[in-house]
Design an enzyme around this catalytic site. Sequence first.
Site, PDB file in Angstrom:
ATOM      1  N   GLU A 106      36.220  56.237  -1.921  1.00  0.00           N
ATOM      2  CA  GLU A 106      35.977  56.969  -1.788  1.00  0.00           C
ATOM      3  C   GLU A 106      36.415  57.553  -0.392  1.00  0.00           C
ATOM      4  OE1 GLU A 106      31.930  55.352  -3.869  1.00  0.00           O
ATOM      5  OE2 GLU A 106      32.302  55.896  -1.718  1.00  0.00           O
ATOM      6  N   CYS A 347      28.018  54.275   1.645  1.00  0.00           N
ATOM      7  CA  CYS A 347      29.331  54.192   0.698  1.00  0.00           C
ATOM      8  C   CYS A 347      29.075  53.195   0.049  1.00  0.00           C
ATOM      9  CB  CYS A 347      30.315  53.538   2.089  1.00  0.00           C
ATOM     10  SG  CYS A 347      29.238  51.587   2.989  1.00  0.00           S
TER      11      CYS A 347
HETATM   12  N1  SAH Z   1      32.855  48.011   7.429  1.00  0.00           N
HETATM   13  C1  SAH Z   1      32.638  49.467   9.029  1.00  0.00           C
HETATM   14  C2  SAH Z   1      32.731  50.597   8.454  1.00  0.00           C
HETATM   15  C3  SAH Z   1      32.662  51.129   7.156  1.00  0.00           C
HETATM   16  S1  SAH Z   1      31.061  51.506   6.534  1.00  0.00           S
HETATM   17  C4  SAH Z   1      31.590  49.072   9.549  1.00  0.00           C
HETATM   18  O1  SAH Z   1      30.767  48.748   9.081  1.00  0.00           O
HETATM   19  O2  SAH Z   1      30.777  50.119  10.852  1.00  0.00           O
HETATM   20  C5  SAH Z   1      30.126  52.711   7.762  1.00  0.00           C
HETATM   21  C6  SAH Z   1      29.166  52.997   8.335  1.00  0.00           C
HETATM   22  O3  SAH Z   1      28.018  53.155   7.683  1.00  0.00           O
HETATM   23  C7  SAH Z   1      28.390  51.296   8.908  1.00  0.00           C
HETATM   24  O4  SAH Z   1      28.181  51.776  10.692  1.00  0.00           O
HETATM   25  C8  SAH Z   1      28.212  50.827   8.064  1.00  0.00           C
HETATM   26  O5  SAH Z   1      27.032  50.048   8.738  1.00  0.00           O
HETATM   27  C9  SAH Z   1      26.738  51.638   7.728  1.00  0.00           C
HETATM   28  N2  SAH Z   1      26.236  51.357   6.413  1.00  0.00           N
HETATM   29  C10 SAH Z   1      26.365  51.189   5.111  1.00  0.00           C
HETATM   30  N3  SAH Z   1      26.216  51.414   3.959  1.00  0.00           N
HETATM   31  C11 SAH Z   1      24.720  51.215   4.724  1.00  0.00           C
HETATM   32  C12 SAH Z   1      23.578  51.897   4.265  1.00  0.00           C
HETATM   33  N4  SAH Z   1      22.848  51.294   2.815  1.00  0.00           N
HETATM   34  N5  SAH Z   1      22.762  53.017   4.711  1.00  0.00           N
HETATM   35  C13 SAH Z   1      22.984  53.732   5.889  1.00  0.00           C
HETATM   36  N6  SAH Z   1      24.280  53.188   6.384  1.00  0.00           N
HETATM   37  C14 SAH Z   1      24.607  52.176   5.715  1.00  0.00           C
HETATM   38 FE1  SF4 Z   2      32.046  46.403   4.725  1.00  0.00          FE
HETATM   39 FE2  SF4 Z   2      29.666  45.863   5.865  1.00  0.00          FE
HETATM   40 FE3  SF4 Z   2      30.846  47.800   6.344  1.00  0.00          FE
HETATM   41 FE4  SF4 Z   2      30.356  47.864   4.030  1.00  0.00          FE
HETATM   42  S1  SF4 Z   2      28.642  47.914   6.447  1.00  0.00           S
HETATM   43  S2  SF4 Z   2      31.615  48.051   4.611  1.00  0.00           S
HETATM   44  S3  SF4 Z   2      30.317  45.750   3.880  1.00  0.00           S
HETATM   45  S4  SF4 Z   2      31.521  45.780   6.922  1.00  0.00           S
END
Ligand code: SAH
Ligand code: SF4
Length: 358
Positions: A106, A347
């Site tokens: 995505e 995401c």
């Molecule tokens: N893996 C990396 C980058 C991808 S996730 C990381 O975890 O930083 C990108 C951001 O979206 C991260 O800050 C993650 O914690 C946040 N995120 C994931 N799922 C989420 C959700 N359901 N609600 C809000 N933020 C979320």
């Molecule tokens: Fe991976 Fe956690 Fe980032 Fe989701 S929030 S993409 S599980 S590291």
Amino acid sequence: MTTAMSNRPQDPKAESQRDIHSLTRGELLEALSSLNQPSFRAKQIEEWVWSKNARSFDDMTNLPKALREELARRFTMGAVEEVARQASSDGSRKYLLRLSDGVTVECVGMPSRNRLAVCASTQAGCAMGCAFCATGGAGLTRSLSAAEIYEQVMHVRDDFNERVTSVVLMGQGEPFMNYDATLAALRKLNSPDGAGIGARHLTVSTCGIIPQIMRFANEPEQFTLAVSLHSAVQKTRNALMPGVRKYSLINLYNAMGEYVGKTGRRPTYEYALIGGVNDTDAELQALCDFCEGTLAHVNLIQLNEVEGSKLRPSTPERAEDFVRALARVGVEATLRNSRGADIDAACGQLKQRVAKRR
Ligand code: SAH
Ligand code: SF4
């Protein structure tokens, strides 16, 4: 792109399947010399491949037709293909893109006045297993190549027909579990021969993999770093983010101190507010203690609800309490509205939904 020579397929049939994006400059020059072509063709081809984002060798109109045909016999263009999209009422567009082996990822384009921000993925799926994340639930499919990360951005650029002004690697996946490809993609995005986006406008978001944070601190470019914190209480963070249990908060705190000392740059902490989980008074105090006196920006975001999960966002009042309390201890904090909230912006959600329809 650094594809090791030893990985080079020996069989000419396999060679014909190689994506031209994966060639180093040296390999491209070698291929051209074997075709008795002058070396300036390398620059022309790279311009088509990277800054002009050509979709086929036929687009390369300043190359002789015979050369275009020969390139098409030897290499693929590896272009991403759009399989689904959602458009938000705020102008954001979210895309599900298919890569050459059928794997999907995505990315999102978020326009605002004179600006176009792109959120791109670095892996298909993710191995870190965060409790609140739609991507984490399904595990890792595979890491993306630098070209596959880069091409998501170009896909959005071409769809909006506008210059991309910033990129955040906050789509699916953990960039620091795919460090080399992520760095190579950032360099192409930064390069005037690529997308030409300023390094400060290129942000990597990590769940907190400390050795790679230290590596990133030593990169010469001024890329921006965001760290997903989500709790400054070890027990809560362990439960929410089991994949980074071995990198304790105290070590993260020290590593971030070193990062700031080395780079002089302000990192962002991402904090998704989850009602009753990381928004209690004790959690707020721990967050203030973690950030007070450090150079940091806290990005508070209301949890995006994920289907099948019991976790819920905090109340708006509680979110405001967090902003005020952080301000009182001198920490800059913003409460971000999730862009494209009406298009499954969390995401992994578009992918999940499309998979379900099949
Ligand atoms: N893996 C990396 C980058 C991808 S996730 C990381 O975890 O930083 C990108 C951001 O979206 C991260 O800050 C993650 O914690 C946040 N995120 C994931 N799922 C989420 C959700 N359901 N609600 C809000 N933020 C979320
Ligand atoms: Fe991976 Fe956690 Fe980032 Fe989701 S929030 S993409 S599980 S590291």
